[in-house]
Write a protein that holds these residues in place. Sequence first.
Motif, PDB file in Angstrom:
ATOM      1  N   ASP A   1       0.817  -1.221   0.000  1.00 50.71           N
ATOM      2  CA  ASP A   1       0.000   0.000   0.000  1.00 50.71           C
ATOM      3  C   ASP A   1       0.851   1.272   0.000  1.00 50.71           C
ATOM      4  OD1 ASP A   1      -2.297  -1.502   0.010  1.00 50.71           O
ATOM      5  OD2 ASP A   1      -2.618  -1.364   2.170  1.00 50.71           O
ATOM      6  N   SER A   2       2.126   1.141   0.357  1.00 49.47           N
ATOM      7  CA  SER A   2       3.003   2.319   0.379  1.00 49.47           C
ATOM      8  C   SER A   2       3.552   2.657  -1.003  1.00 49.47           C
ATOM      9  CB  SER A   2       4.168   2.087   1.354  1.00 49.47           C
ATOM     10  OG  SER A   2       5.102   1.142   0.827  1.00 49.47           O
ATOM     11  N   PHE A   3       3.348   1.774  -1.980  1.00 43.36           N
ATOM     12  CA  PHE A   3       3.858   2.024  -3.330  1.00 43.36           C
ATOM     13  C   PHE A   3       3.098   3.187  -3.979  1.00 43.36           C
ATOM     14  CE2 PHE A   3       5.992  -2.181  -4.800  1.00 43.36           C
ATOM     15  CZ  PHE A   3       6.567  -2.332  -3.551  1.00 43.36           C
ATOM     16  N   THR A   4       3.838   3.998  -4.702  1.00 42.14           N
ATOM     17  CA  THR A   4       3.247   5.077  -5.498  1.00 42.14           C
ATOM     18  C   THR A   4       3.835   5.008  -6.906  1.00 42.14           C
ATOM     19  OG1 THR A   4       3.076   6.479  -3.525  1.00 42.14           O
ATOM     20  CG2 THR A   4       2.842   7.543  -5.664  1.00 42.14           C
ATOM     21  N   PRO A   5       3.003   4.947  -7.950  1.00 39.87           N
ATOM     22  CA  PRO A   5       1.540   4.889  -7.909  1.00 39.87           C
ATOM     23  C   PRO A   5       1.041   3.619  -7.226  1.00 39.87           C
ATOM     24  CG  PRO A   5       2.341   4.420 -10.115  1.00 39.87           C
ATOM     25  CD  PRO A   5       3.518   4.888  -9.332  1.00 39.87           C
ATOM     26  N   HIS A   6      -0.165   3.712  -6.663  1.00 39.10           N
ATOM     27  CA  HIS A   6      -0.695   2.631  -5.849  1.00 39.10           C
ATOM     28  C   HIS A   6      -0.984   1.385  -6.675  1.00 39.10           C
ATOM     29  CE1 HIS A   6      -0.891   5.056  -2.323  1.00 39.10           C
ATOM     30  NE2 HIS A   6      -1.750   5.921  -2.851  1.00 39.10           N
ATOM     31  N   ILE A   7      -0.784   0.253  -6.029  1.00 36.05           N
ATOM     32  CA  ILE A   7      -1.239  -1.025  -6.574  1.00 36.05           C
ATOM     33  C   ILE A   7      -2.635  -1.250  -6.000  1.00 36.05           C
ATOM     34  CG2 ILE A   7      -0.837  -3.511  -6.648  1.00 36.05           C
ATOM     35  CD1 ILE A   7       2.156  -2.930  -6.357  1.00 36.05           C
ATOM     36  N   ILE A   8      -3.628  -1.203  -6.874  1.00 37.03           N
ATOM     37  CA  ILE A   8      -5.018  -1.303  -6.431  1.00 37.03           C
ATOM     38  C   ILE A   8      -5.459  -2.764  -6.524  1.00 37.03           C
ATOM     39  CG2 ILE A   8      -7.383  -0.518  -6.828  1.00 37.03           C
ATOM     40  CD1 ILE A   8      -6.177   1.984  -8.158  1.00 37.03           C
ATOM     41  N   TYR A   9      -5.906  -3.310  -5.417  1.00 37.41           N
ATOM     42  CA  TYR A   9      -6.267  -4.727  -5.355  1.00 37.41           C
ATOM     43  C   TYR A   9      -7.463  -4.894  -4.417  1.00 37.41           C
ATOM     44  CZ  TYR A   9      -3.960  -4.435  -0.838  1.00 37.41           C
ATOM     45  OH  TYR A   9      -3.628  -4.062   0.439  1.00 37.41           O
ATOM     46  N   SER A  10      -8.061  -6.065  -4.464  1.00 34.24           N
ATOM     47  CA  SER A  10      -9.140  -6.406  -3.539  1.00 34.24           C
ATOM     48  C   SER A  10      -9.076  -7.898  -3.240  1.00 34.24           C
ATOM     49  CB  SER A  10     -10.508  -6.035  -4.126  1.00 34.24           C
ATOM     50  OG  SER A  10     -10.730  -6.704  -5.358  1.00 34.24           O
ATOM     51  N   LYS A  11      -9.624  -8.279  -2.092  1.00 36.26           N
ATOM     52  CA  LYS A  11      -9.598  -9.677  -1.685  1.00 36.26           C
ATOM     53  C   LYS A  11     -10.660 -10.484  -2.428  1.00 36.26           C
ATOM     54  CE  LYS A  11      -7.873  -8.694   2.978  1.00 36.26           C
ATOM     55  NZ  LYS A  11      -8.137  -8.797   4.437  1.00 36.26           N
ATOM     56  N   PHE A  12     -10.377 -11.762  -2.607  1.00 35.95           N
ATOM     57  CA  PHE A  12     -11.369 -12.667  -3.183  1.00 35.95           C
ATOM     58  C   PHE A  12     -12.268 -13.166  -2.045  1.00 35.95           C
ATOM     59  CE2 PHE A  12      -8.348 -13.050  -6.758  1.00 35.95           C
ATOM     60  CZ  PHE A  12      -9.239 -12.840  -7.806  1.00 35.95           C
ATOM     61  N   GLU A  13     -13.191 -12.311  -1.630  1.00 27.65           N
ATOM     62  CA  GLU A  13     -14.027 -12.633  -0.477  1.00 27.65           C
ATOM     63  C   GLU A  13     -15.042 -13.729  -0.789  1.00 27.65           C
ATOM     64  OE1 GLU A  13     -15.622  -8.871   0.719  1.00 27.65           O
ATOM     65  OE2 GLU A  13     -13.774  -8.306   1.785  1.00 27.65           O
ATOM     66  N   ARG A  14     -15.268 -14.014  -2.068  1.00 28.20           N
ATOM     67  CA  ARG A  14     -16.197 -15.079  -2.461  1.00 28.20           C
ATOM     68  C   ARG A  14     -15.443 -16.337  -2.919  1.00 28.20           C
ATOM     69  NH1 ARG A  14     -21.324 -14.083  -2.993  1.00 28.20           N
ATOM     70  NH2 ARG A  14     -21.566 -15.647  -4.642  1.00 28.20           N
ATOM     71  N   PHE A  15     -14.221 -16.498  -2.432  1.00 28.24           N
ATOM     72  CA  PHE A  15     -13.417 -17.633  -2.877  1.00 28.24           C
ATOM     73  C   PHE A  15     -14.031 -18.965  -2.458  1.00 28.24           C
ATOM     74  CE2 PHE A  15      -9.486 -20.363  -2.602  1.00 28.24           C
ATOM     75  CZ  PHE A  15      -9.283 -20.429  -3.966  1.00 28.24           C
TER      76      PHE A  15
END
Length: 422
Positions: free
Chosen positions: A225-239
């Motif tokens: 999350d500290s990387f710039t530009p940001h690495i945008i991700y989301s969890k696989f909550e329906r895995f």
Amino acid sequence: MSTETNDQLENLMLFYPYLKKGEVADKLTFMQRFSDFNEFYSKIREENEDDETSQLVAKTLNQGLNEKKLSIEELDDLLFLLLEDSLFNSYIFALEPDNLDTSSPEKVNSLFNSWDLPENNELLNNINREGYSKDFIICGYRLQSNTQDKNNIESIRILVFDKATVELSDKNGESKESVYPTIIEVDFSRRLLHIRLKDVDNIINAEDKIRTMSGRIENTLRYIDSFTPHIIYSKFERFRSSLFKLEENLLQEKRDLAFKKLKEFDNEINEFSESVTQKFNPPSDMDISVKKYISNGVLSVIATTLNDSTVGDVVGIKFRNNQEDESDRKYAEITISDKGFNCISTNNLYWLNLPVLQNRKMVEFLKIIKSMETGFVVANLEFSIDTANIRLLQRSSYENAEHKKPTQEKYDDFINYLCDFL
């Protein structure tokens, strides 16, 4: 021996968990370098009878470096390959890469500079990088480009080490100092973010963010999350739903055969179900009908008449009974595992509990054996830390297939296969 040579050897020894003679020799053969590695190793072993294999390998590589059998860049390539083929406990996230511009070499260089990727992939020299405030040090990276268009970057595989080395315990109860590597892969082609690492069970005397898997993943995500530009991700909550779809797909053929035979008894099952309902008057709001329960009892008998799948795709499964409130920690859990690596569809436990699984439509854990073009893969798939966890097993009692050890190529093949269910 010079100070620089001593430093190189000391740094090499920090890679001791990955310095296995056979694997190092195989990688050098693949690289077409240091062709007389085995001869050097044998001579060094004669002079250092009390050394462990990893020490002998480190000394052999160090001597090869000094005698220009391989360069520092080639040694880094070797170490990267060894690590890459060792880190197969992977946490997967959905990637939204549209803000990461890799459309030209200039844009790529700008991105790499922003992320503080090193100009030279010098793993050994970056271990002791000083004045670094973050918990991880980027020590190298590899690019995967499209075979048709070299300027089209498909993934960036970033190798990071913990800023400080860790103490690992061995089977004798002794401790050794080691680097702890993590691969962070920004996978543009599959739109995935991978965090790949080793187990943490043998890390001693460390904070939770270092010695526990949940703490380590959360800390790695904070670092990303500290990387710039940001690495945008989301969890696989329906895995868990993805795992159910995968299980359904793998066992569909076996199910179809069983249900086809079951259909022949439909009238008898209907009559018996009505008799049971009239006799016991079960609640009308049952999640699973009386007929469903009885049908699956018959299915468990029918399954014994089907051809056994001695190398079944699904050899283990874990699922829960239905709960309306996912936050409720009170639930029953069903685990079916065939220690002989037979498909669970050969076991009546699977058929007897199938109504619960089909009502739940979620799976917590699957253990599967999959034949890929690159060979057999034995994998554990689990919903863990609120996302997808894929572990390719490096050691397994499953001995019925050659070349079952995981590799980067197998990992890529398996992720490609899994993507259809995510």
